[in-house]
Scaffold this motif. Structure first.
Motif, PDB file in Angstrom:
ATOM      1  N   ILE A  18       0.837  -1.199   0.000  1.00  0.00           N
ATOM      2  CA  ILE A  18       0.000   0.000   0.000  1.00  0.00           C
ATOM      3  C   ILE A  18       0.872   1.249   0.000  1.00  0.00           C
ATOM      4  CG2 ILE A  18      -1.809   1.274   1.203  1.00  0.00           C
ATOM      5  CD1 ILE A  18      -2.532  -1.369   2.614  1.00  0.00           C
ATOM      6  N   TRP A  71       0.114   5.307   0.423  1.00  0.00           N
ATOM      7  CA  TRP A  71      -0.939   6.251   0.801  1.00  0.00           C
ATOM      8  C   TRP A  71      -0.371   7.665   0.776  1.00  0.00           C
ATOM      9  CZ3 TRP A  71      -1.603   9.449   5.210  1.00  0.00           C
ATOM     10  CH2 TRP A  71      -2.902   9.911   5.420  1.00  0.00           C
ATOM     11  N   THR A 131      -8.463   5.709   6.855  1.00  0.00           N
ATOM     12  CA  THR A 131      -7.975   5.600   5.473  1.00  0.00           C
ATOM     13  C   THR A 131      -7.982   6.922   4.714  1.00  0.00           C
ATOM     14  OG1 THR A 131     -10.173   5.108   4.574  1.00  0.00           O
ATOM     15  CG2 THR A 131      -8.870   3.248   5.390  1.00  0.00           C
ATOM     16  N   LEU A 150     -11.515  -1.820  -2.919  1.00  0.00           N
ATOM     17  CA  LEU A 150     -10.098  -2.182  -2.812  1.00  0.00           C
ATOM     18  C   LEU A 150      -9.667  -3.144  -3.908  1.00  0.00           C
ATOM     19  CD1 LEU A 150      -9.683  -2.707   1.047  1.00  0.00           C
ATOM     20  CD2 LEU A 150      -9.323  -0.624  -0.285  1.00  0.00           C
ATOM     21  N   ILE A 200      -4.529   6.463  -2.872  1.00  0.00           N
ATOM     22  CA  ILE A 200      -4.122   5.175  -2.313  1.00  0.00           C
ATOM     23  C   ILE A 200      -3.810   4.234  -3.464  1.00  0.00           C
ATOM     24  CG2 ILE A 200      -4.822   3.178  -0.937  1.00  0.00           C
ATOM     25  CD1 ILE A 200      -6.547   5.012   0.731  1.00  0.00           C
TER      26      ILE A 200
END
Length: 257
Positions: free
Chosen positions: A56, A58, A125, A138, A224
């Motif tokens: 991930i 971010w 998030t 996702l 993201i």
């Protein structure tokens, strides 16, 4: 020696071709868009279990953070995400059951519970997804629900932009006509407010599904990036890792503001 070198060159070339092999759905534009969405719905209904390892990235403002995660999907309404930091240290876990979620772990202190479309998920998030399915968001899956096709615009011979509309949202979907895969989508609320935008690529076949290995989610300054390293649909891991370890009545609630 020349034979060995030639063999190595051919092997590298073959491996490169194999790595570039792109999965394709058994759908053709002549089948129509309704048939395409029926196929997508059938694929989704067939998925009972999924485990995925994902990296991930971010980004918000001038901050960039990286982590890895284990994602588990069980049935239609249960999902767990275990987020890890350096050296696979556990940061926090998100457990979704139907329309509620629980967050717990070292990074959040005591466990918290709230609605999926409430402020808790947004705090963790940076995303506010309203009533959009979090696991589908996702995994790069696209839903049109009861929307009606209102426009079709060809971007090139094998690529089209489709706009679907209903009372609560508008969906603009980029579809690869040759491979039968969605390359991106944009979901807008009434008055043109952006809910989120996504880009998907590097699709692979996972059982009966086609899933992207890369998903980029964009929403109000938050980006993201999810890079999936593996998918597993057969080996079932214990879902106990998403148990916060205390009775539900003792979990603190996060309510709507």
């Amino acid at each position: 020696m020349r034979c060995i070198i030639r063999f190595l060159v051919v092997s590298v070339a073959l491996n490169a071709c194999a790595a570039q092999t792109i999965s394709k759905r058994s759908w053709d534009i002549s089948d129509g868009y309704r048939a395409f969405w029926s196929l997508i719905e059938h694929e989704t209904d067939e998925l009972d279990y999924l485990t995925a390892e994902v990296d991930i990235r971010w980004e918000t403002g001038d901050r960039v953070e990286r982590a890895s995660a284990l994602l588990q999907l069980v049935g239609a309404d249960s999902m767990g995400v275990e987020v890890r930091g350096p050296f696979y240290s556990h940061l926090f876990s998100i457990y979704l059951q139907a329309d509620s979620l629980i967050v717990f772990g070292n990074a959040v202190g005591k466990p918290w519970k709230g609605a999926v479309d409430g402020p808790l998920l947004s705090r963790m998030t940076g995303l506010s997804i309203r009533d959009y399915d979090f696991s589908s968001l996702l995994l790069g899956r696209v839903m049109i629900d009861d929307s009606e096709l209102i426009s079709e615009r060809y971007l090139r011979a094998d690529r089209v932009s489709l706009t679907y509309d209903n009372d609560s949202s508008r969906r603009i979907i980029i579809l690869d006509l040759h491979r039968g895969i969605v390359l991106g989508d944009r979901v807008e609320l009434p008055l043109g407010e952006l809910l989120f935008e996504r880009k998907m690529k590097n699709h692979v076949r996972v059982g009966g599904l086609l899933l992207p290995r890369y998903v980029e989610i964009i929403q109000e300054g938050v980006i993201i990036e999810l890079t999936f390293k593996s998918f597993e649909t057969d080996e079932i891991l214990s879902f106990n890792r998403f148990d916060p370890g205390i009775p539900d009545a003792e979990i603190s609630r996060v309510l709507y503001p």
